[in-house]
Design an enzyme around this catalytic site. Structure first.
Site, short mmCIF file in Angstrom:
data_model
loop_
_atom_site.label_atom_id
_atom_site.label_comp_id
_atom_site.label_asym_id
_atom_site.label_seq_id
_atom_site.Cartn_x
_atom_site.Cartn_y
_atom_site.Cartn_z
N ASP A 237 33.00 -52.36 76.13
CA ASP A 237 31.77 -51.96 75.65
C ASP A 237 31.01 -52.22 74.08
O ASP A 237 30.14 -52.03 73.83
CB ASP A 237 31.21 -50.60 76.02
CG ASP A 237 31.99 -49.49 75.35
OD1 ASP A 237 32.53 -49.78 74.45
OD2 ASP A 237 31.87 -48.41 75.73
N LEU B 67 36.58 -48.79 74.87
CA LEU B 67 35.35 -48.20 75.20
C LEU B 67 35.09 -46.95 74.17
O LEU B 67 35.76 -46.21 73.96
CB LEU B 67 35.66 -47.27 76.64
CG LEU B 67 35.98 -48.22 77.82
CD1 LEU B 67 36.27 -47.26 79.15
CD2 LEU B 67 34.64 -48.82 78.16
N HIS B 68 33.75 -47.10 73.90
CA HIS B 68 33.30 -46.01 72.86
C HIS B 68 31.71 -45.86 73.05
O HIS B 68 31.32 -44.83 72.47
CB HIS B 68 33.58 -46.20 71.47
CG HIS B 68 32.82 -47.51 70.75
ND1 HIS B 68 32.97 -48.74 71.03
CD2 HIS B 68 32.03 -47.35 69.94
CE1 HIS B 68 32.27 -49.40 70.46
NE2 HIS B 68 31.38 -48.61 69.84
N ARG B 69 31.04 -46.63 73.70
CA ARG B 69 29.74 -46.40 73.85
C ARG B 69 29.16 -45.00 74.61
O ARG B 69 29.72 -44.56 75.46
CB ARG B 69 29.01 -47.47 74.63
CG ARG B 69 28.84 -48.79 74.23
CD ARG B 69 27.47 -49.27 73.49
NE ARG B 69 28.02 -50.10 72.65
CZ ARG B 69 27.89 -50.16 71.32
NH1 ARG B 69 27.71 -49.05 70.67
NH2 ARG B 69 28.27 -51.37 70.61
#
Ligand code: UD1
Length: 388
Positions: free
Chosen positions: A296, A218-220
């Protein structure tokens, strides 16, 4: 910069997802008889050793000929700084063309400078659209495509998107997916997940892992940049970890936000194992061995499709619709109930297996090299008729 040869093919990378796309291109350009020599420039957008050096060696990507060392900043400052630093490089090296991949800030920044100097631009992975302008990458994609002379696409829908934006069909070339070239080349070298987890001192016993594990990335900004969204994302992970243990290599941006928002306690669970960013071969092994991947990321949607592993994408949209239509991807947003229902289906053996999309065959970079060579050799006025 002095001493860099003139008239080469200037290949630009800036951030992690660029490396797996550029590695097969550098290899194919270097192996081609008639193409000018490829030069690799790193903008320095990503500078962590864990996000760079390891990936370069895993992917057999040569060390950059030049690093602009821009580092992190706001989008405006980062983009401007890359533009400022690439300009003298383009003046000095006068490349035959610039090759850009993907949709990161480095991609757009270099396109803006090269276009105004009338240096031909080839954009690899052109035409992908999420139709969500809240994503910085969507802005980068639209503008880079408008500035590019050659648009190499990974799926047919990307060509339709470009045509709708007024880009001549002659400039659009469906060649397949260079990111999958990397998967195909390296998958037999993937590091087994058991080895990676052992090396990182994962505390789980064999019985705790009898149903396998879920892999999360997850990094968005939409999932991790404000406290409420990040907390919701962590709740999803918590629910998931009750079904099967969760392995989570944490992006530096996400790790920073967990600390900033004081959510460390929510991320700390015996069933959620946090790892530092992993090498390419470790990630391939983790993806291959996972029961399900929750992500994501753009690239992981494609890599899981190529590996036939079910992927749940924690977004409302995707710029890579073929991974949903033909591959193993399902868009799930952050709706915890929906995600858990999908996980149940997958654990019951009813997850998507999909099929590998057209031209995701490991040879996209060779097709690009051969088209680019013919295009560069053609007189400028006839170039637009050179087909891939
Ligand atoms: C960038 C790309 C995104 C891509 C992602 C993959 C843009 C607009 N976004 O997002 O499309 O999916 O890379 O990783 O270009 N940081 C470090 N070390 C680094 C790099 C970043 O600690 O080497 C931290 C910094 O706190 C930085 C933050 O991560 O401020 C964000 O980095 P940045 O490169 O701006 O964007 P990403 O979120 O990595």
């Amino acid at each position: 910069m002095k001493g860099l040869p003139r008239g080469g093919i200037l290949c630009i990378v800036g951030a992690r997802p660029n490396y797996m796309k550029m590695a097969p291109l550098m290899r194919a350009f270097g192996a081609h008889d008639t193409l000018p020599r490829p030069l690799l420039v790193h903008t320095g957008q990503h500078y962590d050793v864990a996000m760079n050096d390891r990936l370069f060696s895993d992917l057999e990507l040569p060390a950059p000929d030049l690093n602009l060392e821009v580092g992190s900043a706001t989008h405006a400052v980062q983009t401007a700084e890359i533009m400022r630093r690439i300009e003298p490089v383009l003046d000095e090296t006068r490349p035959a063309c610039v090759v850009l991949v993907g949709d990161v800030n480095s991609t757009l920044a270099v396109a803006l400078v090269a276009a105004k100097k009338a240096i031909p631009i080839a954009h690899v992975e052109a035409g992908l659209r999420s139709y969500d302008r809240a994503m910085p990458e969507e802005i980068n994609r639209i503008l880079t495509d408008q500035l590019s002379d050659l648009l190499y696409t990974t799926e047919r829908s990307a060509g339709d998107n470009l045509a709708r934006e007024g880009i001549a069909r002659d400039r659009i070339h469906f060649v397949g997916n260079v990111m999958i070239d990397s998967v195909m080349r390296h998958r037999t070298r993937a590091v087994a997940s058991a080895e990676t987890l052992g090396r990182e001192h994962c505390p789980w016993s064999a019985s705790e892992m009898k149903r396998g594990f879920a892999l999360v990335t997850l990094h968005r900004p939409s999932n991790v940049d404000d406290a409420a969204s990040l907390e919701e994302s962590l709740q999803v992970l918590d629910a998931m970890s009750r079904q099967l243990p969760v392995v989570w290599p944490v992006h530096p941006r996400t790790r920073g936000n967990i600390e900033r928002f004081g959510l460390g306690a929510k991320a700390a669970s015996r069933r959620i194992f946090l790892l530092p960013p992993q090498g390419y071969l470790e990630m391939l092994g983790l993806m291959r061995d996972a029961q399900v991947v929750l992500t994501d990321s753009g690239g992981i949607q494609e890599e899981t499709t190529a590996l036939a592993v079910p992927c749940l994408t924690m977004r409302e949209n995707t710029e890579r619709p073929i991974t949903v239509d033909e591959g193993t991807n399902t868009l799930v947003g952050r709706d915890c109930k929906h995600i858990m229902a999908c996980v149940e289906e997958i654990l019951a053996g009813r997850g998507k297996r999909g099929q590998r999309p057209e031209l995701w065959d490991g040879h996209a970079a060779e097709r690009i090299a051969s088209h680019l060579a013919t295009w560069l050799a053609a007189p400028a006025e006839t170039r637009e008729h050179v087909t891939a």
